[in-house]
Design a protein around this motif. Sequence first.
Motif, PDB file in Angstrom:
ATOM      1  N   LEU A 152     -50.018   4.583  34.409  1.00  0.00           N
ATOM      2  CA  LEU A 152     -48.633   4.157  34.200  1.00  0.00           C
ATOM      3  C   LEU A 152     -48.442   2.699  34.627  1.00  0.00           C
ATOM      4  CD1 LEU A 152     -45.801   4.935  33.263  1.00  0.00           C
ATOM      5  CD2 LEU A 152     -45.320   5.663  35.616  1.00  0.00           C
ATOM      6  N   ALA A 153     -49.025   2.310  35.749  1.00  0.00           N
ATOM      7  CA  ALA A 153     -48.918   0.914  36.210  1.00  0.00           C
ATOM      8  C   ALA A 153     -49.552  -0.042  35.199  1.00  0.00           C
ATOM      9  CB  ALA A 153     -49.565   0.761  37.582  1.00  0.00           C
ATOM     10  N   ALA A 154     -50.696   0.329  34.645  1.00  0.00           N
ATOM     11  CA  ALA A 154     -51.370  -0.527  33.656  1.00  0.00           C
ATOM     12  C   ALA A 154     -50.533  -0.633  32.379  1.00  0.00           C
ATOM     13  CB  ALA A 154     -52.761   0.019  33.344  1.00  0.00           C
ATOM     14  N   LEU A 155     -49.942   0.481  31.952  1.00  0.00           N
ATOM     15  CA  LEU A 155     -49.085   0.459  30.771  1.00  0.00           C
ATOM     16  C   LEU A 155     -47.878  -0.447  31.016  1.00  0.00           C
ATOM     17  CD1 LEU A 155     -48.207   1.447  27.953  1.00  0.00           C
ATOM     18  CD2 LEU A 155     -47.198   3.448  29.082  1.00  0.00           C
ATOM     19  N   ALA A 156     -47.246  -0.323  32.167  1.00  0.00           N
ATOM     20  CA  ALA A 156     -46.084  -1.158  32.504  1.00  0.00           C
ATOM     21  C   ALA A 156     -46.469  -2.634  32.487  1.00  0.00           C
ATOM     22  CB  ALA A 156     -45.522  -0.761  33.868  1.00  0.00           C
ATOM     23  N   GLU A 157     -47.619  -2.950  33.063  1.00  0.00           N
ATOM     24  CA  GLU A 157     -48.070  -4.350  33.085  1.00  0.00           C
ATOM     25  C   GLU A 157     -48.338  -4.856  31.666  1.00  0.00           C
ATOM     26  OE1 GLU A 157     -51.809  -6.907  34.802  1.00  0.00           O
ATOM     27  OE2 GLU A 157     -51.079  -5.209  35.995  1.00  0.00           O
ATOM     28  N   ARG A 158     -48.968  -3.998  30.862  1.00  0.00           N
ATOM     29  CA  ARG A 158     -49.304  -4.392  29.489  1.00  0.00           C
ATOM     30  C   ARG A 158     -48.055  -4.721  28.667  1.00  0.00           C
ATOM     31  NH1 ARG A 158     -52.586  -0.437  28.471  1.00  0.00           N
ATOM     32  NH2 ARG A 158     -51.244   0.897  27.223  1.00  0.00           N
ATOM     33  N   VAL A 159     -46.941  -3.997  28.906  1.00  0.00           N
ATOM     34  CA  VAL A 159     -45.723  -4.240  28.141  1.00  0.00           C
ATOM     35  C   VAL A 159     -44.757  -5.174  28.881  1.00  0.00           C
ATOM     36  CG1 VAL A 159     -45.910  -2.078  26.863  1.00  0.00           C
ATOM     37  CG2 VAL A 159     -44.519  -2.159  28.950  1.00  0.00           C
ATOM     38  N   GLY A 160     -45.173  -5.685  30.033  1.00  0.00           N
ATOM     39  CA  GLY A 160     -44.354  -6.636  30.774  1.00  0.00           C
ATOM     40  C   GLY A 160     -43.118  -6.030  31.418  1.00  0.00           C
ATOM     41  N   GLN A 161     -43.225  -4.783  31.838  1.00  0.00           N
ATOM     42  CA  GLN A 161     -42.100  -4.082  32.465  1.00  0.00           C
ATOM     43  C   GLN A 161     -42.513  -3.558  33.837  1.00  0.00           C
ATOM     44  OE1 GLN A 161     -38.989  -3.786  31.132  1.00  0.00           O
ATOM     45  NE2 GLN A 161     -39.645  -4.957  29.343  1.00  0.00           N
ATOM     46  N   ALA A 162     -41.531  -3.185  34.620  1.00  0.00           N
ATOM     47  CA  ALA A 162     -41.801  -2.563  35.922  1.00  0.00           C
ATOM     48  C   ALA A 162     -41.538  -1.064  35.801  1.00  0.00           C
ATOM     49  CB  ALA A 162     -40.894  -3.156  36.990  1.00  0.00           C
ATOM     50  N   VAL A 163     -42.279  -0.287  36.574  1.00  0.00           N
ATOM     51  CA  VAL A 163     -41.978   1.140  36.671  1.00  0.00           C
ATOM     52  C   VAL A 163     -40.714   1.238  37.518  1.00  0.00           C
ATOM     53  CG1 VAL A 163     -42.756   3.383  37.490  1.00  0.00           C
ATOM     54  CG2 VAL A 163     -44.410   1.786  36.488  1.00  0.00           C
ATOM     55  N   PRO A 164     -39.647   1.839  36.991  1.00  0.00           N
ATOM     56  CA  PRO A 164     -38.380   1.870  37.721  1.00  0.00           C
ATOM     57  C   PRO A 164     -38.457   2.666  39.015  1.00  0.00           C
ATOM     58  CG  PRO A 164     -38.088   2.554  35.450  1.00  0.00           C
ATOM     59  CD  PRO A 164     -39.555   2.465  35.690  1.00  0.00           C
ATOM     60  N   ASP A 165     -37.612   2.282  39.945  1.00  0.00           N
ATOM     61  CA  ASP A 165     -37.455   3.017  41.191  1.00  0.00           C
ATOM     62  C   ASP A 165     -36.576   4.226  40.885  1.00  0.00           C
ATOM     63  OD1 ASP A 165     -37.714   3.533  43.908  1.00  0.00           O
ATOM     64  OD2 ASP A 165     -35.946   2.351  44.430  1.00  0.00           O
ATOM     65  N   THR A 166     -37.123   5.421  41.028  1.00  0.00           N
ATOM     66  CA  THR A 166     -36.392   6.639  40.690  1.00  0.00           C
ATOM     67  C   THR A 166     -36.772   7.758  41.645  1.00  0.00           C
ATOM     68  OG1 THR A 166     -35.709   8.053  38.843  1.00  0.00           O
ATOM     69  CG2 THR A 166     -38.080   7.541  39.003  1.00  0.00           C
ATOM     70  N   PHE A 167     -36.021   8.838  41.572  1.00  0.00           N
ATOM     71  CA  PHE A 167     -36.275  10.023  42.376  1.00  0.00           C
ATOM     72  C   PHE A 167     -37.709  10.492  42.117  1.00  0.00           C
ATOM     73  CE2 PHE A 167     -35.870  14.711  42.961  1.00  0.00           C
ATOM     74  CZ  PHE A 167     -35.462  14.721  44.285  1.00  0.00           C
ATOM     75  N   ALA A 168     -38.475  10.687  43.184  1.00  0.00           N
ATOM     76  CA  ALA A 168     -39.884  11.063  43.030  1.00  0.00           C
ATOM     77  C   ALA A 168     -40.259  12.150  44.029  1.00  0.00           C
ATOM     78  CB  ALA A 168     -40.777   9.843  43.218  1.00  0.00           C
ATOM     79  N   VAL A 169     -41.124  13.041  43.580  1.00  0.00           N
ATOM     80  CA  VAL A 169     -41.568  14.185  44.371  1.00  0.00           C
ATOM     81  C   VAL A 169     -43.089  14.200  44.419  1.00  0.00           C
ATOM     82  CG1 VAL A 169     -41.593  16.715  44.464  1.00  0.00           C
ATOM     83  CG2 VAL A 169     -39.512  15.509  43.725  1.00  0.00           C
ATOM     84  N   ALA A 170     -43.649  14.344  45.631  1.00  0.00           N
ATOM     85  CA  ALA A 170     -45.093  14.493  45.790  1.00  0.00           C
ATOM     86  C   ALA A 170     -45.477  15.929  45.477  1.00  0.00           C
ATOM     87  CB  ALA A 170     -45.504  14.147  47.220  1.00  0.00           C
ATOM     88  N   THR A 171     -46.589  16.092  44.757  1.00  0.00           N
ATOM     89  CA  THR A 171     -47.089  17.421  44.424  1.00  0.00           C
ATOM     90  C   THR A 171     -48.232  17.782  45.381  1.00  0.00           C
ATOM     91  OG1 THR A 171     -48.729  16.641  42.834  1.00  0.00           O
ATOM     92  CG2 THR A 171     -46.482  17.021  42.001  1.00  0.00           C
ATOM     93  N   PRO A 172     -48.544  19.069  45.501  1.00  0.00           N
ATOM     94  CA  PRO A 172     -49.618  19.468  46.421  1.00  0.00           C
ATOM     95  C   PRO A 172     -50.979  18.836  46.120  1.00  0.00           C
ATOM     96  CG  PRO A 172     -48.318  21.384  45.819  1.00  0.00           C
ATOM     97  CD  PRO A 172     -47.853  20.237  44.947  1.00  0.00           C
TER      98      PRO A 172
END
Length: 177
Positions: A77-97
């Motif tokens: 996801l980080a590489a895709l965001a960089e490739r399109v010149g966007q940031a991954v938005p700050d949003t509600f996030a949950v850690a999985t086991p």
Amino acid sequence: MTTPAAVDLAARELAVFPLPPGGRRPVGPWHARCLTDPQIVSKQWREGDNVGVGCRASRVVALDLDVHGDDDGPGVLAALAERVGQAVPDTFAVATPSGGRHLYFRVPEDCTIGSASGGRSPLGPGIDVRGPGRRSGGYLVGPGSVVRGLPYAIVRDVPVAPLPAWIAARLRPHKGR
């Protein structure tokens, strides 16, 4: 602990339904059991039940960023965001086991983005999508749930951000696809 978690999620305008204690799969049809009123959740929830979050009823698309085997969902996801010149938005996030993350994004009521997993996601390997779909939609195991003794836990306690256009464009069905 799951009753307060279910109430908290309903207060965040996420539609919750019970999952069996320790389980990730609903028993029977879950779509009609989605609850969004924190008071009703508080009264009807059975202590110990895990928490499911219905994507259609919640008006969310969630990205499930896997991190096992060769999968590096966060890196993809980080590489895709960089490739399109966007940031991954700050949003509600949950850690999985398993060490992954669920990123929640708000969508309009008429959104028909479907679910995709197992390498079929248009976002790339290691990124599963849970969406409202055309009919019943997908679901997530919510924070406060425990599977095989390991918790799902909130790691970014911020409001659910709108789904960015650069992600939505890759997830919406296209003719010929």
